[in-house]
Design a protein around this motif. Structure first.
Motif, mmCIF file in Angstrom:
data_model
loop_
_atom_site.group_PDB
_atom_site.id
_atom_site.type_symbol
_atom_site.label_atom_id
_atom_site.label_comp_id
_atom_site.label_asym_id
_atom_site.label_seq_id
_atom_site.Cartn_x
_atom_site.Cartn_y
_atom_site.Cartn_z
ATOM 1 N N UNK B 100 -11.016 -4.359 -16.407
ATOM 2 C CA UNK B 100 -9.900 -4.808 -15.567
ATOM 3 C C UNK B 100 -8.631 -4.970 -16.412
ATOM 4 N N UNK B 101 -8.791 -5.332 -17.678
ATOM 5 C CA UNK B 101 -7.610 -5.399 -18.539
ATOM 6 C C UNK B 101 -7.059 -3.999 -18.791
ATOM 7 N N UNK B 102 -7.968 -3.055 -18.997
ATOM 8 C CA UNK B 102 -7.532 -1.659 -19.174
ATOM 9 C C UNK B 102 -6.783 -1.181 -17.940
ATOM 10 N N UNK B 103 -7.338 -1.549 -16.774
ATOM 11 C CA UNK B 103 -6.717 -1.148 -15.508
ATOM 12 C C UNK B 103 -5.310 -1.744 -15.413
ATOM 13 N N UNK B 104 -5.179 -3.027 -15.752
ATOM 14 C CA UNK B 104 -3.853 -3.669 -15.722
ATOM 15 C C UNK B 104 -2.901 -2.913 -16.650
ATOM 16 N N UNK B 105 -3.373 -2.595 -17.841
ATOM 17 C CA UNK B 105 -2.498 -1.958 -18.820
ATOM 18 C C UNK B 105 -2.102 -0.542 -18.419
ATOM 19 N N UNK B 106 -3.058 0.201 -17.871
ATOM 20 C CA UNK B 106 -2.795 1.627 -17.666
ATOM 21 C C UNK B 106 -2.373 1.979 -16.254
ATOM 22 N N UNK B 107 -2.877 1.268 -15.252
ATOM 23 C CA UNK B 107 -2.674 1.731 -13.880
ATOM 24 C C UNK B 107 -1.787 0.837 -13.030
ATOM 25 N N UNK B 108 -1.788 -0.459 -13.310
ATOM 26 C CA UNK B 108 -0.960 -1.335 -12.483
ATOM 27 C C UNK B 108 0.500 -1.124 -12.852
ATOM 28 N N UNK B 109 1.356 -1.093 -11.839
ATOM 29 C CA UNK B 109 2.772 -0.881 -12.111
ATOM 30 C C UNK B 109 3.307 -2.031 -12.956
ATOM 31 N N UNK B 110 3.926 -1.715 -14.080
ATOM 32 C CA UNK B 110 4.466 -2.701 -15.027
ATOM 33 C C UNK B 110 3.381 -3.637 -15.554
ATOM 34 N N UNK B 111 2.118 -3.220 -15.409
ATOM 35 C CA UNK B 111 1.003 -4.094 -15.807
ATOM 36 C C UNK B 111 1.040 -4.462 -17.276
ATOM 37 N N UNK B 112 1.232 -3.454 -18.118
ATOM 38 C CA UNK B 112 1.211 -3.772 -19.540
ATOM 39 C C UNK B 112 2.393 -4.675 -19.916
ATOM 40 N N UNK B 113 3.498 -4.496 -19.191
ATOM 41 C CA UNK B 113 4.672 -5.329 -19.486
ATOM 42 C C UNK B 113 4.393 -6.797 -19.144
ATOM 43 N N UNK B 114 3.781 -7.014 -17.972
ATOM 44 C CA UNK B 114 3.459 -8.388 -17.578
ATOM 45 C C UNK B 114 2.417 -8.977 -18.529
ATOM 46 N N UNK B 115 1.438 -8.171 -18.875
ATOM 47 C CA UNK B 115 0.422 -8.601 -19.840
ATOM 48 C C UNK B 115 1.087 -8.972 -21.170
ATOM 49 N N UNK B 116 2.011 -8.118 -21.610
ATOM 50 C CA UNK B 116 2.725 -8.394 -22.857
ATOM 51 C C UNK B 116 3.551 -9.663 -22.770
ATOM 52 N N UNK B 117 4.189 -9.863 -21.603
ATOM 53 C CA UNK B 117 4.971 -11.099 -21.440
ATOM 54 C C UNK B 117 4.073 -12.320 -21.564
ATOM 55 N N UNK B 118 2.848 -12.209 -21.005
ATOM 56 C CA UNK B 118 1.943 -13.350 -21.070
ATOM 57 C C UNK B 118 1.479 -13.567 -22.513
ATOM 58 N N UNK B 119 1.147 -12.485 -23.194
ATOM 59 C CA UNK B 119 0.693 -12.600 -24.581
ATOM 60 C C UNK B 119 1.785 -13.188 -25.469
ATOM 61 N N UNK B 120 2.994 -12.625 -25.405
ATOM 62 C CA UNK B 120 4.049 -13.068 -26.303
ATOM 63 C C UNK B 120 4.701 -14.353 -25.818
ATOM 64 N N UNK B 121 4.645 -14.575 -24.505
ATOM 65 C CA UNK B 121 5.134 -15.845 -23.977
ATOM 66 C C UNK B 121 4.349 -17.013 -24.561
#
Ligand code: HEM
Lengths: 251, 262
Positions: B100-121
């Protein structure tokens, strides 16, 4: 602070407050400016670095060096700084716990009315030293490869032997830290003191075949390493079987 | 006692104002807005509080160091929003978490960006909470009458650090798995309470499937609730006591006051 000092503070504060500016718009503007910086930083970091993930968690092949987020390096680093393994638990859990209690109770033991940092030498010095210590440990944690490498001299007798045996020895010395063993074992001064036993003199208590058997079929929580590529497996077993008291004292 | 100005919208338009100009759409909109606010205020009586909060005076000398608390709060709000978005796609079972993390990163629109915001936030929030704590420490702001606010703050640091620790496991990749396994081992090596703490964190003797769902619920239900409650109490006390003046600004040293005394 006694009652007089408290009242004096409240009176002085009331004066300063009455001479101040309203929260809106002055503070709101400053806060707003800073919030833009904060959110901008988060957006930029995400844009530049993204939310990458490594390969899927696999409890059986530990090809990943266990490393926490950078702001936990200082705890991790205490593991290495505090050498005698009998007291490391006290250090890694004890030091942060004591620090937390000291922080929590700070207003109850620092009761002087003085607030200026330069006129509170003890508090200010303690604060600066704490920051320096944490910065130093964090920096060490970021710098030091631990436990991603074994920092031990090759015993002279093995160097003298040379050839295939030396090559296999050096290869094993690389494979072990890159297979995550040091997450749970200590070899010399490298690695964590638990949950696995210290392997510094493992060959004195376990023959080569026994080591291989342990790797294939260990007791929990140690994962099985029977899926390691044969060459690596051989190198690991070979390296461990050189870890004797005799070799240790050669150096 | 503070004298508050009257609520601008709550009073009806004064009679006798020049009716010369015809009402524009903007006027109508403004009237509707004040009517709605008036309706709310009639039932909640919150406008006084809002005015008190917004127009309370802040002591002389308040500087940029005083923005660090608000910065921490906004970093936290960013974490809440990005966290809610991630939770829409994340699946906390060991078989599905990584996918599901892979899916967020690769397929969800802006998924990796939101994931990155959460990580770096998370990193940004940790930095700011420590800066804010340092500020209140060196300014002596933890002293009377703000002791309780300091205690709440230290609890917040603790909760935020646990938040970071539990969140690190969730991607269920190699980095997450092994780092957290070691982290739990460190906790479990503590004297006396260690073994119990270890069992509690792992949700059993082994580090694995049950650990993940336990960390997930702690990370996205228990801790955010506690943190929000504590931030609420923290801000209530900030407003109640007012923020400190910087320690080098004192009433006695104030020039006007001194000239008055002379
Ligand atoms: C989620 C974390 C936190 C949030 C959102 C937060 C928010 C705030 C805000 C908005 C203020 C107003 C003044 C300022 O911004 O400097 C404040 C003041 C204060 N905070 Fe925090 N804070 C947090 C954590 C902490 C921590 C970790 C500590 C210390 C251990 C702390 C101690 C204080 C104290 C003593 C004040 C009063 C300062 C003064 O009056 O000058 N807070 N906090």
């Amino acid at each position: 602070m006694n009652r007089r000092e408290k009242e004096q503070y409240l009176r002085e504060y009331a004066v300063l407050k009455s001479k101040g500016k309203p929260f809106f718009p002055y503070v709101v503007a400053k806060d707003g400016g800073m919030v833009i910086v904060v959110i901008g930083t988060i957006l930029t970091l995400s844009y530049l670095l993204g939310g990458t993930i490594a390969s899927k968690a696999d409890p059986t092949t530990t090809t990943w060096v266990p490393r926490p987020e950078w702001y936990y390096y200082f705890v991790f680093e205490l593991l290495r700084v505090v050498k005698p393994s009998s007291i490391t638990p006290l250090a890694t859990v004890g030091i942060p716990t004591i620090a937390l209690l000291l922080l929590l109770l700070l207003p109850f033991y620092d009761r002087s009315p003085e607030r200026h940092p330069l006129r509170r030498p003890v508090a200010t010095t303690a604060g600066v030293l704490t920051i320096l210590a944490m910065a130093y440990l964090t920096w060490m944690g970021a710098e030091g490869g631990a436990p991603s490498s074994i920092d031990m001299k090759t015993p002279p007798s093995i160097v003298k032997e040379g050839g295939a045996q030396l090559a296999l020895y050096e290869y094993g010395k690389e494979v072990i830290p890159s297979s995550g063993c040091l997450a749970c074992h200590k070899i010399g001064e490298n690695g964590n003191p638990g949950p696995g036993p210290n392997l510094t003199r493992i060959a004195d208590r376990l023959p080569e075949a026994g080591i291989a058997q342990t790797l294939r079929n260990p007791t929990a929580p140690m994962p099985s390493f029977k899926n390691l590529p044969p060459q690596q497996f051989k190198a690991v077993v070979n390296y461990l079987s050189t870890l004797t008291k005799e070799h240790e004292e050669e150096k | 006692m503070l004298k508050l100005p009257s609520v601008p919208g709550a009073t009806p338009p004064r009679p006798g104002t020049p009716a010369a100009e015809p009402k524009t759409k903007l006027d109508n909109a403004a009237e509707a807005a004040t009517a709605a606010l008036g309706w709310l205020d009639e039932r909640t009586a919150l406008s006084g509080t809002a005015r008190f909060v917004m127009f309370r005076k802040v002591p002389k000398g308040t500087n940029w160091f005083y923005t660090l608390g608000t910065s921490t709060m906004f970093a936290f709000m960013s974490q809440v929003i990005t966290g809610v978005i991630l939770a829409m796609f994340y699946d906390p079972s060991p078989n599905r978490a990584y996918e599901s993390m892979r899916y967020i990163n690769n397929d969800v629109w802006a998924g990796q960006f939101v994931h990155g915001m959460h990580r770096w936030g998370a990193t940004v929030m940790v930095i700011f909470i420590f800066l804010h704590m340092g500020r209140t420490f060196f300014f002596g702001a933890y002293k009377y009458p703000r002791e309780l606010n300091w205690v709440i703050g230290v609890l917040l640091v603790l909760l935020v650090m646990i938040m970071a620790f539990t969140g690190y496991l969730l991607p269920w990749d190699q980095r997450a798995y092994w780092a957290t396994a070691v982290g739990v081992n460190i906790f479990a090596s503590a004297p006396i309470a260690g073994p119990y703490l270890g069992d509690f964190l792992r949700a059993g003797p082994d580090f694995g499937a049950t650990t993940l769902s336990r960390f997930y619920s702690i990370h996205m239900l228990v801790l955010p609730g506690l943190i929000m409650g504590l931030i609420g109490a923290h801000l209530y006390l900030v407003i109640k006591h007012g923020t400190t003046a910087p320690p080098w600004v004192t009433a006695e040293l104030d020039e006007e006051l001194r000239s008055e005394e002379v």
